[in-house]
Design a protein around this motif. Structure first.
Motif, PDB file in Angstrom:
ATOM      1  N   ARG A 281       0.564  -1.488   0.049  1.00 30.37           N
ATOM      2  CA  ARG A 281      -0.237  -0.145  -0.147  1.00 30.37           C
ATOM      3  C   ARG A 281       0.739   1.201  -0.272  1.00 30.37           C
ATOM      4  O   ARG A 281       0.124   2.424  -0.413  1.00 30.37           O
ATOM      5  N   SER A 282       2.028   1.175   0.760  1.00 22.65           N
ATOM      6  CA  SER A 282       2.949   1.840   0.581  1.00 22.65           C
ATOM      7  C   SER A 282       4.338   1.711   0.266  1.00 22.65           C
ATOM      8  O   SER A 282       4.486   0.470   0.667  1.00 22.65           O
ATOM      9  N   LEU A 283       5.054   2.946   0.078  1.00 22.25           N
ATOM     10  CA  LEU A 283       6.357   2.635   0.906  1.00 22.25           C
ATOM     11  C   LEU A 283       7.544   1.730   1.656  1.00 22.25           C
ATOM     12  O   LEU A 283       7.976   0.677   1.850  1.00 22.25           O
ATOM     13  N   SER A 284       6.816   2.154   2.291  1.00 18.63           N
ATOM     14  CA  SER A 284       6.946   1.875   4.403  1.00 18.63           C
ATOM     15  C   SER A 284       6.685   0.649   4.591  1.00 18.63           C
ATOM     16  O   SER A 284       6.902  -0.115   4.928  1.00 18.63           O
TER      17      SER A 284
ATOM     18  N   LEU B 233      15.125   4.726 -10.015  1.00 20.94           N
ATOM     19  CA  LEU B 233      13.067   4.660 -10.450  1.00 20.94           C
ATOM     20  C   LEU B 233      12.574   5.702  -9.005  1.00 20.94           C
ATOM     21  O   LEU B 233      13.359   5.403  -8.038  1.00 20.94           O
ATOM     22  N   ASP B 234      11.662   5.475  -8.843  1.00 19.43           N
ATOM     23  CA  ASP B 234      10.935   6.309  -7.674  1.00 19.43           C
ATOM     24  C   ASP B 234       9.617   5.107  -7.299  1.00 19.43           C
ATOM     25  O   ASP B 234       9.469   4.700  -7.721  1.00 19.43           O
ATOM     26  N   TRP B 235       8.819   5.481  -6.200  1.00 20.65           N
ATOM     27  CA  TRP B 235       7.949   4.808  -5.640  1.00 20.65           C
ATOM     28  C   TRP B 235       6.575   5.110  -7.078  1.00 20.65           C
ATOM     29  O   TRP B 235       6.148   3.885  -6.683  1.00 20.65           O
ATOM     30  N   THR B 236       6.294   6.486  -7.138  1.00 20.65           N
ATOM     31  CA  THR B 236       5.504   6.749  -7.886  1.00 20.65           C
ATOM     32  C   THR B 236       5.391   6.101  -9.450  1.00 20.65           C
ATOM     33  O   THR B 236       4.483   5.162 -10.027  1.00 20.65           O
ATOM     34  N   GLY B 237       6.918   5.965  -9.834  1.00 18.35           N
ATOM     35  CA  GLY B 237       6.772   5.094 -10.602  1.00 18.35           C
ATOM     36  C   GLY B 237       6.466   3.866 -11.134  1.00 18.35           C
ATOM     37  O   GLY B 237       5.717   3.816 -11.877  1.00 18.35           O
ATOM     38  N   VAL B 238       7.324   3.336 -10.691  1.00 14.58           N
ATOM     39  CA  VAL B 238       6.721   2.011  -9.617  1.00 14.58           C
ATOM     40  C   VAL B 238       5.240   1.102  -9.599  1.00 14.58           C
ATOM     41  O   VAL B 238       4.831   1.005 -10.396  1.00 14.58           O
ATOM     42  N   ARG B 239       4.999   2.595  -8.878  1.00 14.25           N
ATOM     43  CA  ARG B 239       3.207   2.038  -8.546  1.00 14.25           C
ATOM     44  C   ARG B 239       2.308   1.998 -10.670  1.00 14.25           C
ATOM     45  O   ARG B 239       1.228   1.374  -9.868  1.00 14.25           O
ATOM     46  N   ASP B 240       2.946   3.456 -10.288  1.00 13.77           N
ATOM     47  CA  ASP B 240       1.779   3.809 -12.064  1.00 13.77           C
ATOM     48  C   ASP B 240       2.380   3.251 -12.954  1.00 13.77           C
ATOM     49  O   ASP B 240       2.059   2.608 -13.984  1.00 13.77           O
TER      50      ASP B 240
END
Length: 539
Positions: free
Chosen positions: A497-500, A532-539
């Motif tokens: 659900r989140s990076l953490s 990469l960053d979290w937003t890019g991975v999720r999108d």
């Protein structure tokens, strides 16, 4: 031997155009504060700086003469202060501040008092602020009229008010204690340890007790939004910030014509079945708090009506041509991304702007592993009350439960609802209310069966994920070792659900060997190696 110079007492006072007024001999039958202050037996006023507004010179001279008559030792100096409107705070404070800045204070030789009995309330407040800020190095003095039955023209009494800054420590401690009690109340008395969550609750307490603007509580289902909303209301009620009731509804249960009626009420005959007037939740919440849980489920018409009610405090009940009023504070809850809902056209942008002034996201249980133990103890207390017997858990059973509860295997998809249900089941089945290792094992098997793993077919192949995220060229340039590792990381990130949350799943074993951990930062740096960053991975 040289004589010790006696310190003189200087009083600053504002002419009371009503309290100090009086003409002829009859004026001595009336208590007048400025004159009475100079009649005190235990207070010798050496100099009285009497400030008066323009046009009140005659009254000021009368008071000056009367003070000299009752206290020949007192020198009275009249000063006209250019305050045209003594009820204007900016003008009044500015004029008195200018006077204080130019006055030749000699605190080594003189003691100063500021008389705050006369003048408008604005004048008194301004004088208080000037003393408190030490623009006037003085203490405050308050005079009171004679007790009933005594000489009405007598001197009355006086009280010195010393703004000793050391006393502020006591006031500050009382305020801090009240704040701590408020924080504990919002957390249901649970001694939470997650620093981010504690900061969140502290900010909510600060906003809830000082603002009536809408509050938006975001977070996954079962994160505690409903319970927190009710406690916010109870805290505001206890501190007398609201006087009305707490009304709440889950907007997901409102459908069709019944939604409008439930929220805004209706008049008799508005539709088939409307056999009587109905006030609606908004009117019932007048002077209180309305909690709309899952506000993202409201229909377009209800959203438009709610926006009007928030902005104007007025709305039309169903079937009525006469508007009604209701002044309530709105608390809203949602597990949806309302900004994404706006982009999809499912939620009004103007309504989101209206309720998005104070937005707080409640974390999932998996994001607060250090808080599982205090919440476990809280749930056992709740189970004790529900079952009417003391519920305990032996040390071995507790350690076993916590190992599982804080591991990557524990999904806690229902968050605190899952934890509550788990404890209640264990407590109900525990002989004599004592939960053992065997009882924990039985519950863990039940939870594992409930939290079925995501079927492999429900997510793209790991290899496809790497190519999709990095692109064909960058993916082909990776060593097989790096590619295999990145495949697993991306798969976990897609489910988390989140990076953490993803960091805790990936570093569940190694994190227990560290005294200080930051799983999110560790994962963020790993992703950055590949651009990469979290937003890019999720999108």
């Amino acid at each position: 031997m040289a004589k010790t110079r006696v310190r003189e007492t200087v009083v600053f006072g504002v002419l009371g155009t009503n309290l100090d007024a009086g003409r002829g001999p009859r004026r001595w039958d009336k208590w007048r504060p400025s004159v009475g202050l100079c009649q005190q037996e235990d207070l010798l006023v050496h100099r009285f700086e009497l400030l008066h507004p323009p046009g009140q010179e005659e009254l000021a001279r009368t008071v000056e003469q009367d003070i000299r008559q009752v206290s020949p030792e007192t020198q009275v100096r009249l000063t006209a202060v250019g305050i045209r409107n003594p009820w204007d705070l900016e003008e009044t404070y500015g004029a008195l501040l200018d006077y204080a800045r130019t006055y030749p204070f000699q605190p080594e030789q003189e003691d100063y008092l500021v008389h705050i009995t006369t003048g408008t309330h604005i004048t008194q407040i301004s004088l208080f602020l000037l003393v408190e800020s030490r623009h006037i190095p003085a203490r405050l003095v308050q005079t009171s009229p004679p007790a009933p039955g005594r000489d009405h023209g007598g001197p009355g009494t006086h009280t010195l008010i010393d703004l000793d800054l050391s006393k502020y420590d006591t006031l500050a401690r009382r305020f801090q204690q009240e704040q701590r009690e408020g924080l504990s109340f919002l957390k249901a008395g649970i001694d939470t340890r997650n620093a981010a969550f504690n900061r969140l609750i502290e900010r909510i307490e600060q906003v809830a007790t000082s603002s009536r603007a809408p509050l938006l509580l975001m977070g996954p289902t079962g994160a505690g939004k409903s319970q927190l909303a009710r406690r916010i209301y109870q805290l505001k009620k206890a501190r007398r910030h609201v006087s009305g009731p707490f009304m709440d509804v889950n907007c997901a249960t409102l459908r069709g014509d019944g939604a409008m009626s439930a929220l805004f009420g209706h008049v008799k005959g508005a539709f088939t079945g409307a056999v009587a007037d109905r006030p609606g939740l908004l009117r019932q919440a007048n002077a209180g708090v309305l909690f709309l849980d899952e506000i993202g489920e409201l229909g377009a018409d209800e959203q438009a009506m709610l926006l009007r009610a928030l902005e104007d405090k007025r709305f039309l009940p169903v079937g009525s041509d006469k508007e009604v009023e209701s002044d309530f504070q709105l608390l809203a809850g949602t597990n949806r991304d309302l900004l994404a809902e706006v982009e999809r056209g499912r939620f009004r942008e103007d309504l989101l702007a209206r309720i998005n002034l104070w937005t707080f996201r409640l974390p999932a249980l998996r994001e607060r592993p250090e808080d599982i133990l205090p919440n476990l103890l809280f749930e056992m207390d709740q189970a004790s009350q529900a079952l009417g017997t003391r519920v305990t858990m032996n040390k071995e059973a507790q350690a076993h439960f916590l190992r599982f509860a804080t591991s990557a295997e524990a999904r806690w998809s229902g968050n605190f609802r899952d934890l509550n249900a788990a404890v209640l089941r264990m407590a109900t089945l525990a002989p004599g209310g004592r939960i053992t290792r065997e009882g924990v094992d039985e519950e863990l098997e039940r939870l594992r069966a409930t939290w079925l793993p995501t079927p492999p077919t429900s997510r793209p192949a790991a290899e496809e994920l790497v190519t999709r995220v990095l692109g064909e060229e960058k993916a082909q340039a990776l060593d097989r070792f790096d590619r295999a590792q990145l495949e697993e990381v991306l798969a976990v990130c897609r489910e988390a659900r989140s990076l953490s949350d993803a960091g805790r799943l990936l570093f569940a074993c190694s994190r227990e060997q560290k005294k200080s951990v930051n799983d999110a930062d560790r994962l963020r740096k790993y992703l950055a190696r590949f651009g990469l960053d979290w937003t890019g991975v999720r999108d």
